[in-house]
Scaffold this motif. Sequence first.
Motif, PDB file in Angstrom:
ATOM      1  N   ASN A   1      30.784  93.680  45.881  1.00 19.08           N
ATOM      2  CA  ASN A   1      31.337  92.366  46.205  1.00 19.08           C
ATOM      3  C   ASN A   1      30.276  91.286  46.335  1.00 19.08           C
ATOM      4  O   ASN A   1      30.540  90.223  46.915  1.00 19.08           O
ATOM      5  CB  ASN A   1      32.155  92.449  47.501  1.00 19.08           C
ATOM      6  CG  ASN A   1      33.414  93.291  47.338  1.00 19.08           C
ATOM      7  OD1 ASN A   1      34.037  93.285  46.288  1.00 19.08           O
ATOM      8  ND2 ASN A   1      33.776  94.013  48.386  1.00 19.08           N
ATOM      9  N   SER A   2      29.101  91.532  45.806  1.00 16.10           N
ATOM     10  CA  SER A   2      28.037  90.532  45.870  1.00 16.10           C
ATOM     11  C   SER A   2      28.306  89.405  44.878  1.00 16.10           C
ATOM     12  O   SER A   2      29.088  89.560  43.930  1.00 16.10           O
ATOM     13  CB  SER A   2      26.685  91.172  45.557  1.00 16.10           C
ATOM     14  OG  SER A   2      26.669  91.647  44.215  1.00 16.10           O
ATOM     15  N   ASP A   3      27.662  88.272  45.091  1.00 20.79           N
ATOM     16  CA  ASP A   3      27.803  87.148  44.167  1.00 20.79           C
ATOM     17  C   ASP A   3      27.399  87.549  42.752  1.00 20.79           C
ATOM     18  O   ASP A   3      28.050  87.150  41.774  1.00 20.79           O
ATOM     19  CB  ASP A   3      26.941  85.966  44.631  1.00 20.79           C
ATOM     20  CG  ASP A   3      27.608  85.174  45.738  1.00 20.79           C
ATOM     21  OD1 ASP A   3      28.709  85.566  46.165  1.00 20.79           O
ATOM     22  OD2 ASP A   3      27.033  84.156  46.170  1.00 20.79           O
ATOM     23  N   THR A   4      26.324  88.332  42.651  1.00 18.34           N
ATOM     24  CA  THR A   4      25.844  88.755  41.330  1.00 18.34           C
ATOM     25  C   THR A   4      26.897  89.586  40.605  1.00 18.34           C
ATOM     26  O   THR A   4      27.135  89.409  39.401  1.00 18.34           O
ATOM     27  CB  THR A   4      24.547  89.557  41.464  1.00 18.34           C
ATOM     28  OG1 THR A   4      23.583  88.790  42.195  1.00 18.34           O
ATOM     29  CG2 THR A   4      23.968  89.894  40.100  1.00 18.34           C
ATOM     30  N   ALA A   5      27.547  90.492  41.329  1.00 18.40           N
ATOM     31  CA  ALA A   5      28.590  91.320  40.721  1.00 18.40           C
ATOM     32  C   ALA A   5      29.769  90.463  40.278  1.00 18.40           C
ATOM     33  O   ALA A   5      30.338  90.683  39.198  1.00 18.40           O
ATOM     34  CB  ALA A   5      29.052  92.385  41.710  1.00 18.40           C
TER      35      ALA A   5
END
Length: 244
Positions: free
Chosen positions: A126-130
């Motif tokens: 759920n990271s921004d990168t993902a």
Amino acid sequence: MEQYRTEDEQVEALRRWWNENGRSIVAIIVIALAAGFGWQAWQAHDVSQQEQASTLYLAMLRAVDAPESQQKTQAMDLAGQLKSEFSSTQYAAFAALQLAAIAVEDGDLAEAEAQLRWVLGQVAANSDTAQVAQLRLARVMAAAGDTEQALDILTQSDPGPYGASYAIAQGDILLAAALREEARAAYNQALVIAASGGTGVNLSILQQKLQSLTPVPPRAGIEDGSEPVIEIDTVSEAIDVPEE
């Protein structure tokens, strides 16, 4: 501790206690010291890794921005080095995103997909990168002709702060599949999300997309040769969107 009548008895009791427990205490102290020094060494190594990765990443960005075509090869080499030598850093994921963008420019959608899936395998779900990688992967899959999987990625993933961008991507993919009503619904959803504080959306372009899908009823003035009446922007009327 039981009471001893003489100092000799007390000393002898301490000796017995040490013989029984001394080695384990020493072992605990040694382990604790080793763990402390090991943690400090690991932290120092991690900082060093981050610094080296940051330097490589900046060099890669400079190569990407350079006008010379040979710099593109250098950028790809640096990105590959980041992935192979510093895969545990965030810079490696950023490098893979850049490699995916280069692959799309070159028309190599399979390579772009591979790079984006590598990113998703490296970063937190759920990271921004993902979330950015999922959005780009959906567009790559749609460009490759896999509309169903592209829509599945967008609808089954958590968009985080990119909800409006996800909805726009859904609209674009549905429109390309000639599903105009579904596309308009997705664009309307994007407009609602953007109006409530969504990020990274060009409202002007989004409204243009909606306008292109909004049927305009014929007016009497057009049929009898008089000047047509200019229609008010029904999208802006339906949803209160702050003007930029």
